[in-house]
Motif scaffolding. Structure first.
Motif: not given
Ligand code: TXA
Ligand code: MG
Length: 331
Positions: A236-242, A246-251, A287-299, A323-326
């Motif tokens: 486990s690494h790069y983990a948000p609180r949420a 992965l691989n979601a084809h629906n929400v 790649a440039a947006n990955l970690f800020s995207g995860l942080r925004k969604l976690d917030a 993402l696999i580690r998150a």
């Protein structure tokens, strides 16, 4: 903590009073947050054992996980490590840049055994980010710098991300805006001419293999208490609180959606929030947006982040790795 804002489009920051103060603070063994092209680093003098101990303490990092030492040039790197012909080829092709080379350590290197976690090898990188190179050059010290986040959490790509996690531990926070690459460096172990991929990152496997002329092997996962070779080996690494799905084809109703490309995901309107890594399907932008995207969604406070499929080619290998580690099970 002092904050120093640097405009990388000019050269005036090089002569500012802050530049000298930050260099002095580093030489005195203090912790500084330094931007690089990949992520922000929690930097300290790698030749000062006490300063390295402060990094581990501030991050809450297991002591067996060694640190990357940053230097200003390939010739400086050669004073710390032994470079085989393959290592020389890679350094010449990709430095300065998002590549870390793990090579046999020279006995004469002053890098602290706390930075190498007592290994006979050393991880070296010449970053493209000019602030880190400037500090290494002015101080003449190798600079140990893991990502400037609490151990196991999401890596920081802006100065505000760093301040949220580590503000209380820093003497200085240097703000040079968002990181351009956005995921950590690719780590290759190059012992003699045996090249292995320890961590996918900001330099793609395809680019590396094009220079070497052969395919590069990855390293199988090691679990449990065995000393990991790279952070990728901690599950486990790069983990948000949420939670992360992965691989979601629906929400599912109430999930936050991390998506990629122009096609909508089924049920996208049920998401409490949507972040698109790249509408045009660019993996570099993603790649440039990955970690800020995860942080925004976690917030948003949603209990779960679902992630649309992302291709594994080019920088997609590093994005999927993070993402696999998150999403990995946590303690
Ligand atoms: O982009 C990056 O690489 C960022 C920026 C700040 O440069 N740094 C970074 O450092 O990601 P960190 O500490 O989060 O990841 C470096 C990893 C360590 O966790 C460790 O597993 C691996 O590099 N490493 C360091 N020395 C090693 C060695 N001698 N042998 C094998 N792996 C090593
Ligand atoms: Mg890290």
């Amino acid at each position: 903590m002092h904050r120093w804002t640097v405009n990388l489009n000019t050269r005036s920051w090089l002569d500012s009073p802050e530049a000298a103060e930050v260099a002095g603070s580093l030489t005195a063994g203090q912790l500084i947050a330094v931007p690089t092209e990949t992520v922000y680093g929690l930097a300290a003098d790698a030749s000062n054992g006490e300063a390295c101990a402060r990094i581990y303490e501030a991050k809450g990092r297991p002591q067996f996980n060694p640190l990357i030492s940053h230097v200003e040039s390939f010739s400086r790197a050669q004073t710390h490590g032994v470079f085989s012909p393959s290592a020389i080829k890679l350094a010449k092709a990709f430095w300065p840049g998002p590549l870390t080379l793990v090579v046999p350590r020279k006995d004469s290197s002053p890098i602290s055994s706390l930075a190498t976690a007592g290994l006979s090898t050393v991880a070296l990188r010449v970053p493209a980010g000019p602030v880190m190179r400037f500090l290494a050059e002015t101080t003449g010290r190798p600079i140990a710098a893991p990502s400037a986040n609490l151990s196991g959490k999401i890596s920081p790509t802006t100065a505000d991300d760093v301040a949220a996690d580590l503000g209380n531990s820093l003497a200085w926070l240097i703000d040079a805006g968002p990181c351009t690459v956005g995921v950590e460096s690719t780590i290759l172990s190059v012992i003699d001419d045996n090249v292995r991929l320890l961590r996918p990152g900001g330099l793609s496997r395809e680019d590396i293999e094009a220079v070497l002329g052969y395919t590069v092997e990855g390293v199988p996962q090691i679990g449990g208490t065995e000393a990991p070779l790279a952070p990728g080996m901690l599950s486990s690494h790069y983990a948000p609180r949420a939670g992360v799905r992965l691989n979601a084809h629906n929400v599912k109703a109430g999930e936050a959606l991390l998506t990629f490309g122009s096609l909508p995901v089924e049920g996208q309107n049920l998401a409490c929030s949507v972040f698109n890594l790249s509408e045009t399907g660019s993996l570099t932008e993603a790649a440039a947006n990955l970690f800020s995207g995860l942080r925004k969604l976690d917030a948003t406070g949603s209990g779960q982040i679902c992630v649309a499929p992302i291709p594994f080619t080019g920088l997609g290998e590093a994005i999927n790795d993070r993402l696999i580690r998150a999403a990995a099970p946590r303690d």
